[in-house]
Design a protein around this motif. Structure first.
Motif, PDB file in Angstrom:
ATOM      1  N   UNK A 182       3.663  -2.105   4.994  1.00 22.18           N
ATOM      2  CA  UNK A 182       2.889  -2.402   3.782  1.00 22.18           C
ATOM      3  C   UNK A 182       3.712  -3.269   2.841  1.00 22.18           C
ATOM      4  N   UNK A 183       4.987  -2.937   2.682  1.00 22.48           N
ATOM      5  CA  UNK A 183       5.858  -3.734   1.805  1.00 22.48           C
ATOM      6  C   UNK A 183       6.016  -5.164   2.318  1.00 22.48           C
ATOM      7  N   UNK A 184       6.042  -5.343   3.645  1.00 26.48           N
ATOM      8  CA  UNK A 184       6.234  -6.673   4.232  1.00 26.48           C
ATOM      9  C   UNK A 184       5.053  -7.602   3.964  1.00 26.48           C
ATOM     10  N   UNK A 185       3.901  -7.041   3.615  1.00 26.78           N
ATOM     11  CA  UNK A 185       2.744  -7.885   3.295  1.00 26.78           C
ATOM     12  C   UNK A 185       2.998  -8.748   2.065  1.00 26.78           C
ATOM     13  N   UNK A 186       3.891  -8.289   1.199  1.00 25.51           N
ATOM     14  CA  UNK A 186       4.249  -9.078   0.024  1.00 25.51           C
ATOM     15  C   UNK A 186       3.368  -8.846  -1.185  1.00 25.51           C
ATOM     16  N   UNK A 239      -0.551   0.533  -2.543  1.00 26.90           N
ATOM     17  CA  UNK A 239       0.044  -0.715  -3.020  1.00 26.90           C
ATOM     18  C   UNK A 239       1.383  -0.462  -3.710  1.00 26.90           C
ATOM     19  N   UNK A 240       2.415  -1.172  -3.284  1.00 23.06           N
ATOM     20  CA  UNK A 240       3.738  -0.984  -3.891  1.00 23.06           C
ATOM     21  C   UNK A 240       3.798  -1.470  -5.339  1.00 23.06           C
ATOM     22  N   UNK A 241       4.609  -0.782  -6.122  1.00 23.62           N
ATOM     23  CA  UNK A 241       4.922  -1.244  -7.471  1.00 23.62           C
ATOM     24  C   UNK A 241       5.856  -2.447  -7.355  1.00 23.62           C
ATOM     25  N   UNK A 242       6.199  -3.034  -8.454  1.00 27.29           N
ATOM     26  CA  UNK A 242       7.094  -4.193  -8.449  1.00 27.29           C
ATOM     27  C   UNK A 242       8.458  -3.855  -7.846  1.00 27.29           C
ATOM     28  N   UNK A 243       8.897  -2.606  -7.974  1.00 25.90           N
ATOM     29  CA  UNK A 243      10.193  -2.211  -7.408  1.00 25.90           C
ATOM     30  C   UNK A 243      10.109  -1.849  -5.919  1.00 25.90           C
TER      31      UNK A 243
END
Length: 83
Positions: free
Chosen positions: A8-12, A64-68
């Motif tokens: 999920x993080x790799x999606x950007x 969905x990841x936060x900015x960090x």
């Protein structure tokens, strides 16, 4: 389970720093280049769709990841962001 969160993080896609509630519309606006207020309006209109609008927002919010880079669902399961 961590491989799911890593992919999920790799999606950007990240929650936008310009946020009011969950940051989903801000993140979508940043990725698509659409004005943030227009995106917020589109997200609000999607809430009129039975289950789909609110359900999709809830799923996006939890994944969905936060900015960090931290993901709420991963935090719920006790996982930590590996740097």
């Amino acid at each position: 389970m961590n491989s799911l969160f890593d992919s999920i993080r790799k999606l950007g896609f990240r929650r936008g720093p310009d946020r009011i509630l969950g940051g989903i519309a801000g993140g979508l606006a940043e990725v698509t280049g659409v004005n943030v207020w227009l995106m917020r309006l589109l997200v609000l209109i999607s809430f009129a769709l039975p289950v789909l609008g609110v359900g999709a927002y809830a799923v996006a919010w939890i994944l969905t990841p936060w900015q960090d880079g931290s993901i709420p669902l991963q935090r719920l399961f006790g996982g930590q962001l590996e740097r």
